[in-house]
Design a protein around this motif. Structure first.
Motif, mmCIF file in Angstrom:
data_model
loop_
_atom_site.group_PDB
_atom_site.id
_atom_site.type_symbol
_atom_site.label_atom_id
_atom_site.label_comp_id
_atom_site.label_asym_id
_atom_site.label_seq_id
_atom_site.Cartn_x
_atom_site.Cartn_y
_atom_site.Cartn_z
ATOM 1 N N ARG A 113 0.869 -1.191 0.000
ATOM 2 C CA ARG A 113 0.000 0.000 0.000
ATOM 3 C C ARG A 113 0.902 1.235 0.000
ATOM 4 N N VAL A 114 1.188 1.694 -1.204
ATOM 5 C CA VAL A 114 2.183 2.754 -1.374
ATOM 6 C C VAL A 114 1.605 3.919 -2.166
ATOM 7 N N MET A 115 1.877 5.125 -1.690
ATOM 8 C CA MET A 115 1.601 6.336 -2.438
ATOM 9 C C MET A 115 2.902 6.674 -3.175
ATOM 10 N N VAL A 116 2.870 6.484 -4.491
ATOM 11 C CA VAL A 116 4.077 6.718 -5.297
ATOM 12 C C VAL A 116 4.383 8.213 -5.340
ATOM 13 N N LEU A 117 5.615 8.582 -5.122
ATOM 14 C CA LEU A 117 6.033 9.982 -5.238
ATOM 15 C C LEU A 117 6.474 10.203 -6.685
ATOM 16 N N GLU A 118 5.547 10.773 -7.456
ATOM 17 C CA GLU A 118 5.816 10.931 -8.891
ATOM 18 C C GLU A 118 6.386 12.291 -9.184
ATOM 19 N N ASN A 119 7.487 12.290 -9.881
ATOM 20 C CA ASN A 119 8.041 13.570 -10.299
ATOM 21 C C ASN A 119 7.004 14.301 -11.157
ATOM 22 N N PRO A 120 6.750 15.598 -10.883
ATOM 23 C CA PRO A 120 5.677 16.317 -11.580
ATOM 24 C C PRO A 120 5.829 16.331 -13.100
ATOM 25 N N THR A 121 7.055 16.219 -13.602
ATOM 26 C CA THR A 121 7.218 16.213 -15.062
ATOM 27 C C THR A 121 7.477 14.795 -15.612
ATOM 28 N N LEU A 122 7.256 13.800 -14.768
ATOM 29 C CA LEU A 122 7.356 12.399 -15.231
ATOM 30 C C LEU A 122 6.078 11.664 -14.835
ATOM 31 N N GLU A 123 4.952 12.356 -14.966
ATOM 32 C CA GLU A 123 3.676 11.792 -14.513
ATOM 33 C C GLU A 123 3.352 10.485 -15.220
ATOM 34 N N GLY A 124 2.800 9.560 -14.454
ATOM 35 C CA GLY A 124 2.396 8.278 -15.032
ATOM 36 C C GLY A 124 3.543 7.306 -15.213
ATOM 37 N N LYS A 125 4.743 7.714 -14.859
ATOM 38 C CA LYS A 125 5.904 6.844 -15.087
ATOM 39 C C LYS A 125 6.426 6.204 -13.799
ATOM 40 N N SER A 126 5.769 6.464 -12.679
ATOM 41 C CA SER A 126 6.191 5.907 -11.387
ATOM 42 C C SER A 126 7.678 6.124 -11.156
ATOM 43 N N ARG A 127 8.113 7.348 -11.337
ATOM 44 C CA ARG A 127 9.520 7.652 -11.052
ATOM 45 C C ARG A 127 9.662 9.016 -10.370
ATOM 46 N N ILE A 128 10.604 9.073 -9.455
ATOM 47 C CA ILE A 128 10.890 10.345 -8.787
ATOM 48 C C ILE A 128 12.015 11.061 -9.526
ATOM 49 N N SER A 129 12.857 10.266 -10.213
ATOM 50 C CA SER A 129 13.865 10.813 -11.125
ATOM 51 C C SER A 129 13.871 9.875 -12.318
ATOM 52 N N ALA A 135 15.807 7.532 -13.168
ATOM 53 C CA ALA A 135 16.202 6.143 -12.885
ATOM 54 C C ALA A 135 15.703 5.620 -11.548
ATOM 55 N N LEU A 136 15.175 6.495 -10.696
ATOM 56 C CA LEU A 136 14.809 6.077 -9.337
ATOM 57 C C LEU A 136 13.309 6.188 -9.092
ATOM 58 N N TYR A 137 12.844 5.306 -8.233
ATOM 59 C CA TYR A 137 11.454 5.267 -7.779
ATOM 60 C C TYR A 137 11.453 5.605 -6.303
ATOM 61 N N ALA A 138 10.412 6.317 -5.853
ATOM 62 C CA ALA A 138 10.211 6.497 -4.412
ATOM 63 C C ALA A 138 8.721 6.465 -4.105
ATOM 64 N N PRO A 182 0.088 3.321 13.318
ATOM 65 C CA PRO A 182 0.421 3.220 11.888
ATOM 66 C C PRO A 182 1.925 3.399 11.678
ATOM 67 N N VAL A 183 2.480 2.650 10.741
ATOM 68 C CA VAL A 183 3.901 2.805 10.406
ATOM 69 C C VAL A 183 4.016 3.196 8.933
ATOM 70 N N VAL A 184 4.811 4.231 8.704
ATOM 71 C CA VAL A 184 5.015 4.745 7.344
ATOM 72 C C VAL A 184 6.497 4.750 7.054
ATOM 73 N N TRP A 185 6.849 4.301 5.864
ATOM 74 C CA TRP A 185 8.255 4.406 5.459
ATOM 75 C C TRP A 185 8.374 4.881 4.016
ATOM 76 N N LEU A 186 9.563 5.389 3.716
ATOM 77 C CA LEU A 186 9.904 5.825 2.366
ATOM 78 C C LEU A 186 10.568 4.652 1.650
ATOM 79 N N ASP A 187 9.987 4.239 0.539
ATOM 80 C CA ASP A 187 10.607 3.200 -0.285
ATOM 81 C C ASP A 187 11.473 3.848 -1.361
ATOM 82 N N GLY A 188 12.612 3.263 -1.629
ATOM 83 C CA GLY A 188 13.448 3.701 -2.756
ATOM 84 C C GLY A 188 13.827 2.487 -3.572
ATOM 85 N N LEU A 189 13.605 2.538 -4.869
ATOM 86 C CA LEU A 189 13.951 1.391 -5.743
ATOM 87 C C LEU A 189 14.628 1.885 -7.017
ATOM 88 N N ASP A 190 15.323 0.956 -7.661
ATOM 89 C CA ASP A 190 15.945 1.238 -8.953
ATOM 90 C C ASP A 190 15.056 0.761 -10.102
#
Ligand code: 1HN
Length: 348
Positions: free
Chosen positions: A75-91, A93-96, A160-168
C-alpha cells in the motif's frame, strides 16, 4: 547552460517526401532528432520537487480505509516527479513512495530483480522480514531488500507505520530485466531470529570462509540510533565539508562500497547555521529530512524542508543546503550506476 550540439535542419518538400518514404522501412533521419539526443550538458525531464509530509500524511492514513495492505500487495503512495507523470519515477532512474502498514496487517512475501530500500518515517512495531528474519522498524532506520531476496512486511505494534521506499525499478525497466515472483505459500517460513543478521555481518566481523557472491550488502538493517551516534561523534571534529557538512555513506562491509549495486545511501548532519556551497553531479538525489529544518537551493528555486519531508534533486542540478538548526538528511542516489558505467561527473 545546456544547448543542443546540432541545429535541426530546415524542412523542404524533398526532405519531407524522403522521410515519409523511408518511414515505411522503420527508418528515420538522425539529423532531425539529434538536437534532442545530444546536448553540451545533461538535460533531464525531471523537476526538483518536495513532498511535504504534513500535506501528504492525511492521504497516506486515508489509504488504510480504501484498501488493505494485503489486497494492495504494497500500500504505497508513489512519489511521482511532476514532469514524469504516469511513469512511477521520482527521477529518471529512481522510484520512491510512501508505504503504510497498519497494526496486524501483512504485506505478503515476494521477490523481484529491482533492489529496494526503506527508510522509516513514522511509528514503530512493524517489521520487514528478509528470508523470514524480521528487522523491527524505528524512525530513521534503513532496511535493505536487495535484488531477488524474499521479503514481506508485518506489524506487531499498535500505531500506523510509514516508510519511504526507494527502488531502482525505472532503471531496471528501461534496461529490461524485471523479474518478480510471489511466494507460493500464504506465509513465508520463520527464518533466523531477529538480530542474527546484525551479529553475523554488522559487527565488524563476518562468518569464517564465507564467499562474497554479490555487490549487495549482507547487512540488511542500519538502525538510526547507531548512525545518529556515529555522525554526532564525527561532527565533534572540525573537518566539515563545505558542500555536505558531515556526510557518511552506509557501506557494504564486504566491499567498502555502496549498499547495493545501483543505489548508494548517505546520512549527513548539517550543523545549525550551515550554509553550503553548490554541489552538482550527474546522479539524481532523493533527500529525506530526519531531524531539523532548513532549505536547499536547486537551480533557480529554493525548497524549504523540515523533518519527514522528502525532496528530489534531478541530474546535474546545482544544489546547496542551509540548516536553521542541527539537521539530519538521509539521501539515496543512483551514483553507483554512473560510476560503474564511467559516466559520473561532479563539481568536487
Ligand atoms: C515493493 O516490492 C515494495 O516490497 C515497495 O515493500 C515498493 C514499488 C515497486 C515495485 C515493488 C516492497 C515497490 C515494490
Amino acid at each position: 547552460m545546456s544547448r543542443a550540439l546540432h541545429e535541426k535542419p530546415a524542412m523542404t518538400n524533398t526532405r519531407a517526401d524522403f522521410y515519409g518514404r523511408m518511414a515505411e522501412q522503420h527508418m528515420t533521419p538522425l539529423w532531425e532528432v539529434l538536437h534532442t539526443l545530444l546536448a553540451t550538458e545533461p538535460v533531464t525531464e525531471a523537476t526538483p520537487h518536495k513532498w511535504d509530509y504534513d500535506a501528504c500524511r492525511p492521504y497516506i492514513l486515508e489509504s488504510a480505509n480504501v484498501i488493505s495492505a494485503e489486497e494492495a500487495e504494497r500500500r504505497v503512495m508513489v512519489l511521482e516527479n511532476p514532469t514524469l507523470e504516469g511513469k512511477s519515477r521520482i527521477s529518471e532512474a529512481l522510484y520512491a513512495g510512501l508505504q503504510l502498514i497498519m497494526p496486524g496487517e501483512v504485506a505478503p512475501a515476494h521477490r523481484h530483480s529491482p533492489c529496494a530500500l526503506r527508510f522509516i518515517v513514522e511509528g514503530s512495531g512493524a517489521y520487514t522480514a528478509l528470508n523470514g528474519e524480521k528487522a523491527y522498524m524505528e524512525v530513521g532506520d534503513l532496511i535493505l531488500t536487495p535484488s531477488w531476496v524474499w521479503h514481506d512486511h508485518g506489524h506487531d505494534g499498535d500505531v500506523p507505520v510509514v516508510w519511504l521506499d526507494g527502488l531502482d525499478i525505472p532503471l531496471v525497466r528501461d534496461l529490461g530485466p524485471v523479474f518478480a515472483e510471489p511466494y507460493p505459500e500464504a506465509e513465508f517460513p520463520t527464518g533466523r531470529p531477529t538480530g542474527d543478521n546484525m551479529a553475523r555481518y554488522g559487527s565488524n566481523m563476518r562468518p569464517f570462509g564465507e564467499k562474497v557472491t554479490s555487490e549487495n550488502s549482507p547487512v540488511f538493517h542500519y538502525p538510526y540510533v547507531e548512525i545518529r551516534e556515529t555522525i554526532d561523534t564525527v561532527s565533534k571534529a572540525q573537518d566539515m565539508d563545505a558542500r555536505h557538512g558531515y556526510k557518511l555513506e552506509y557501506i557494504n562491509p564486504h566491499t567498502g562500497g555502496p549498499v547495493m549495486p545501483t543505489i548508494a545511501t548517505y546520512m549527513q548532519k548539517l550543523p545549525k547555521g550551515f550554509a553550503g556551497d553548490d554541489y552538482q553531479t550527474t546522479a539524481a538525489w532523493v533527500y529525506h529530512c530526519v531531524e531539523g529544518s532548513g532549505r536547499t537551493s536547486i537551480g533557480d528555486e529554493t525548497i524549504e524542508w523540515k523533518a519527514k519531508d522528502t525532496f528530489v534533486v534531478p541530474t546535474w542540478y546545482k544544489h546547496r543546503h542551509e540548516a536553521d538548526d542541527d539537521a539530519f538528511l538521509f539521501s539515496f542516489t543512483d551514483q553507483p550506476v554512473h560510476e560503474k558505467l564511467g559516466l559520473f561527473r561532479d563539481n568536487m
